[in-house]
Design a protein around this motif. Structure first.
Motif, PDB file in Angstrom:
ATOM      1  N   ALA A 149       0.787  -1.262   0.021  1.00  0.00           N
ATOM      2  CA  ALA A 149       0.168  -0.028  -0.110  1.00  0.00           C
ATOM      3  C   ALA A 149       0.968   1.197  -0.060  1.00  0.00           C
ATOM      4  CB  ALA A 149      -0.751   0.149   1.199  1.00  0.00           C
ATOM      5  N   PRO A 150       0.495   2.294  -0.748  1.00  0.00           N
ATOM      6  CA  PRO A 150       1.199   3.673  -0.824  1.00  0.00           C
ATOM      7  C   PRO A 150       1.313   4.273   0.340  1.00  0.00           C
ATOM      8  CG  PRO A 150      -0.772   3.771  -1.964  1.00  0.00           C
ATOM      9  CD  PRO A 150      -0.673   2.297  -1.396  1.00  0.00           C
ATOM     10  N   GLY A 151       0.079   4.559   1.266  1.00  0.00           N
ATOM     11  CA  GLY A 151       0.131   4.985   2.502  1.00  0.00           C
ATOM     12  C   GLY A 151      -0.257   4.252   3.710  1.00  0.00           C
ATOM     13  N   VAL A 152      -0.089   4.951   4.944  1.00  0.00           N
ATOM     14  CA  VAL A 152      -0.342   4.407   6.083  1.00  0.00           C
ATOM     15  C   VAL A 152      -1.895   3.967   6.323  1.00  0.00           C
ATOM     16  CG1 VAL A 152      -0.316   4.526   8.775  1.00  0.00           C
ATOM     17  CG2 VAL A 152       1.460   5.362   7.166  1.00  0.00           C
ATOM     18  N   THR A 153      -2.698   4.848   5.937  1.00  0.00           N
ATOM     19  CA  THR A 153      -4.107   4.910   6.164  1.00  0.00           C
ATOM     20  C   THR A 153      -4.818   3.536   5.100  1.00  0.00           C
ATOM     21  OG1 THR A 153      -4.532   6.356   4.317  1.00  0.00           O
ATOM     22  CG2 THR A 153      -4.539   7.167   6.536  1.00  0.00           C
ATOM     23  N   ASP A 154      -4.137   3.421   3.968  1.00  0.00           N
ATOM     24  CA  ASP A 154      -4.545   2.244   3.372  1.00  0.00           C
ATOM     25  C   ASP A 154      -4.050   0.736   4.020  1.00  0.00           C
ATOM     26  OD1 ASP A 154      -5.551   3.682   1.270  1.00  0.00           O
ATOM     27  OD2 ASP A 154      -3.418   3.781   0.104  1.00  0.00           O
ATOM     28  N   ARG A 155      -3.000   0.992   4.591  1.00  0.00           N
ATOM     29  CA  ARG A 155      -2.601  -0.275   5.483  1.00  0.00           C
ATOM     30  C   ARG A 155      -3.525  -0.608   6.702  1.00  0.00           C
ATOM     31  NH1 ARG A 155       3.869   0.561   4.791  1.00  0.00           N
ATOM     32  NH2 ARG A 155       3.976   0.461   2.607  1.00  0.00           N
ATOM     33  N   VAL A 156      -3.824   0.587   7.290  1.00  0.00           N
ATOM     34  CA  VAL A 156      -4.826   0.292   8.399  1.00  0.00           C
ATOM     35  C   VAL A 156      -6.144  -0.324   7.885  1.00  0.00           C
ATOM     36  CG1 VAL A 156      -6.013   1.438  10.170  1.00  0.00           C
ATOM     37  CG2 VAL A 156      -3.614   2.027   9.762  1.00  0.00           C
ATOM     38  N   LEU A 157      -6.547   0.262   6.855  1.00  0.00           N
ATOM     39  CA  LEU A 157      -7.903  -0.312   6.125  1.00  0.00           C
ATOM     40  C   LEU A 157      -7.776  -1.728   5.634  1.00  0.00           C
ATOM     41  CD1 LEU A 157     -10.753   0.597   5.508  1.00  0.00           C
ATOM     42  CD2 LEU A 157      -9.994   1.294   3.205  1.00  0.00           C
ATOM     43  N   ALA A 158      -6.484  -2.138   5.350  1.00  0.00           N
ATOM     44  CA  ALA A 158      -6.429  -3.581   4.896  1.00  0.00           C
ATOM     45  C   ALA A 158      -6.381  -4.402   5.950  1.00  0.00           C
ATOM     46  CB  ALA A 158      -5.048  -3.694   4.139  1.00  0.00           C
ATOM     47  N   LEU A 159      -5.728  -3.897   7.131  1.00  0.00           N
ATOM     48  CA  LEU A 159      -5.804  -4.619   8.485  1.00  0.00           C
ATOM     49  C   LEU A 159      -7.126  -4.715   8.963  1.00  0.00           C
ATOM     50  CD1 LEU A 159      -2.323  -3.391  10.034  1.00  0.00           C
ATOM     51  CD2 LEU A 159      -2.793  -5.660   9.299  1.00  0.00           C
ATOM     52  N   ASP A 160      -7.846  -3.795   9.020  1.00  0.00           N
ATOM     53  CA  ASP A 160      -9.227  -3.857   9.494  1.00  0.00           C
ATOM     54  C   ASP A 160     -10.022  -4.817   8.475  1.00  0.00           C
ATOM     55  OD1 ASP A 160     -11.497  -3.192  11.222  1.00  0.00           O
ATOM     56  OD2 ASP A 160     -12.166  -1.836   9.675  1.00  0.00           O
ATOM     57  N   THR A 161      -9.742  -4.708   7.257  1.00  0.00           N
ATOM     58  CA  THR A 161     -10.475  -5.618   6.493  1.00  0.00           C
ATOM     59  C   THR A 161     -10.011  -7.180   6.557  1.00  0.00           C
ATOM     60  OG1 THR A 161     -10.636  -4.056   4.785  1.00  0.00           O
ATOM     61  CG2 THR A 161     -11.155  -6.346   4.165  1.00  0.00           C
ATOM     62  N   MET A 162      -9.012  -7.399   7.113  1.00  0.00           N
ATOM     63  CA  MET A 162      -8.366  -8.710   7.265  1.00  0.00           C
ATOM     64  C   MET A 162      -9.008  -9.208   8.406  1.00  0.00           C
ATOM     65  SD  MET A 162      -4.265  -8.525   6.508  1.00  0.00           S
ATOM     66  CE  MET A 162      -4.076 -10.324   6.721  1.00  0.00           C
ATOM     67  N   ALA A 163      -9.013  -8.338   9.499  1.00  0.00           N
ATOM     68  CA  ALA A 163      -9.780  -8.750  10.818  1.00  0.00           C
ATOM     69  C   ALA A 163     -11.458  -9.388  10.532  1.00  0.00           C
ATOM     70  CB  ALA A 163      -9.646  -7.813  11.713  1.00  0.00           C
ATOM     71  N   VAL A 164     -11.862  -8.598   9.780  1.00  0.00           N
ATOM     72  CA  VAL A 164     -13.249  -8.898   9.258  1.00  0.00           C
ATOM     73  C   VAL A 164     -13.330 -10.217   8.639  1.00  0.00           C
ATOM     74  CG1 VAL A 164     -15.242  -8.263   7.917  1.00  0.00           C
ATOM     75  CG2 VAL A 164     -14.012  -6.689   9.477  1.00  0.00           C
ATOM     76  N   ASN A 165     -12.429 -10.442   7.605  1.00  0.00           N
ATOM     77  CA  ASN A 165     -12.380 -11.854   6.932  1.00  0.00           C
ATOM     78  C   ASN A 165     -11.827 -12.751   7.914  1.00  0.00           C
ATOM     79  OD1 ASN A 165     -13.075 -10.643   4.377  1.00  0.00           O
ATOM     80  ND2 ASN A 165     -11.015 -10.211   3.816  1.00  0.00           N
TER      81      ASN A 165
END
Length: 89
Positions: free
Chosen positions: A27-43
Protein backbone atom coordinates in the motif's frame (compact mmCIF):
# COMPACT_ATOMS: atom_id res chain seq x y z
CA UNK A 1 -24.78 -29.37 -0.77
CA UNK A 2 -24.14 -27.09 2.21
CA UNK A 3 -20.70 -28.65 2.58
CA UNK A 4 -19.72 -27.47 -0.90
CA UNK A 5 -21.01 -23.98 -0.15
CA UNK A 6 -18.96 -23.86 3.06
CA UNK A 7 -15.81 -25.00 1.30
CA UNK A 8 -16.36 -22.44 -1.45
CA UNK A 9 -16.93 -19.65 1.08
CA UNK A 10 -13.82 -20.62 3.05
CA UNK A 11 -11.77 -20.60 -0.15
CA UNK A 12 -13.12 -17.16 -1.11
CA UNK A 13 -12.33 -15.68 2.28
CA UNK A 14 -8.83 -17.21 2.20
CA UNK A 15 -8.27 -15.57 -1.19
CA UNK A 16 -9.55 -12.28 0.23
CA UNK A 17 -7.08 -12.58 3.10
CA UNK A 18 -4.25 -13.07 0.63
CA UNK A 19 -5.31 -10.00 -1.36
CA UNK A 20 -5.50 -7.97 1.84
CA UNK A 21 -2.06 -9.17 2.88
CA UNK A 22 -0.72 -7.99 -0.46
CA UNK A 23 -2.38 -4.62 0.13
CA UNK A 24 -0.79 -4.36 3.58
CA UNK A 25 2.65 -4.94 2.10
CA UNK A 26 2.32 -2.84 -1.07
CA UNK A 27 0.00 0.00 0.00
CA UNK A 28 1.23 3.54 -0.74
CA UNK A 29 0.07 5.09 2.54
CA UNK A 30 -0.41 4.24 6.18
CA UNK A 31 -4.16 4.75 6.02
CA UNK A 32 -4.46 2.18 3.23
CA UNK A 33 -2.54 -0.31 5.36
CA UNK A 34 -4.74 0.28 8.39
CA UNK A 35 -7.85 -0.20 6.25
CA UNK A 36 -6.41 -3.43 4.84
CA UNK A 37 -5.64 -4.68 8.36
CA UNK A 38 -9.19 -3.90 9.45
CA UNK A 39 -10.55 -5.78 6.43
CA UNK A 40 -8.26 -8.69 7.28
CA UNK A 41 -9.75 -8.79 10.77
CA UNK A 42 -13.28 -8.91 9.33
CA UNK A 43 -12.28 -11.69 6.92
CA UNK A 44 -10.62 -13.65 9.73
CA UNK A 45 -13.80 -13.35 11.80
CA UNK A 46 -15.79 -14.70 8.86
CA UNK A 47 -13.37 -17.61 8.50
CA UNK A 48 -13.66 -18.45 12.20
CA UNK A 49 -17.46 -18.43 11.96
CA UNK A 50 -17.45 -20.56 8.81
CA UNK A 51 -15.10 -23.05 10.42
CA UNK A 52 -17.42 -23.16 13.43
CA UNK A 53 -20.32 -23.99 11.14
CA UNK A 54 -18.21 -26.64 9.45
CA UNK A 55 -17.23 -28.25 12.76
CA UNK A 56 -20.68 -27.82 14.30
CA UNK A 57 -19.50 -26.34 17.59
CA UNK A 58 -20.29 -23.04 19.32
CA UNK A 59 -16.76 -22.54 20.64
CA UNK A 60 -15.67 -20.85 17.42
CA UNK A 61 -18.50 -18.33 17.62
CA UNK A 62 -17.30 -17.20 21.03
CA UNK A 63 -13.76 -16.95 19.68
CA UNK A 64 -15.00 -14.84 16.77
CA UNK A 65 -16.71 -12.43 19.18
CA UNK A 66 -13.50 -12.02 21.16
CA UNK A 67 -11.52 -11.48 17.98
CA UNK A 68 -14.07 -8.91 16.78
CA UNK A 69 -13.73 -6.91 20.00
CA UNK A 70 -9.94 -6.90 19.91
CA UNK A 71 -9.93 -6.11 16.19
CA UNK A 72 -12.17 -3.11 16.74
CA UNK A 73 -9.99 -1.79 19.56
CA UNK A 74 -6.87 -2.25 17.43
CA UNK A 75 -8.42 -0.35 14.52
CA UNK A 76 -9.41 2.52 16.80
CA UNK A 77 -5.90 2.60 18.27
CA UNK A 78 -4.31 2.68 14.80
CA UNK A 79 -6.62 5.49 13.70
CA UNK A 80 -5.89 7.49 16.85
CA UNK A 81 -2.16 6.99 16.34
CA UNK A 82 -2.39 8.22 12.75
CA UNK A 83 -4.38 11.31 13.74
CA UNK A 84 -2.51 12.37 16.88
CA UNK A 85 0.82 10.60 16.85
CA UNK A 86 0.23 8.94 20.23
CA UNK A 87 -2.32 6.57 21.66
CA UNK A 88 -2.31 7.49 25.35
CA UNK A 89 -3.09 11.11 26.13
Amino acid sequence: MILYALIFAIACFCAALLFNLYRVVKAPGVTDRVLALDTMAVNAIALIVLFGIYEGTAMFFEASLLYAMTGFVATVAFAKFILRGDIIE
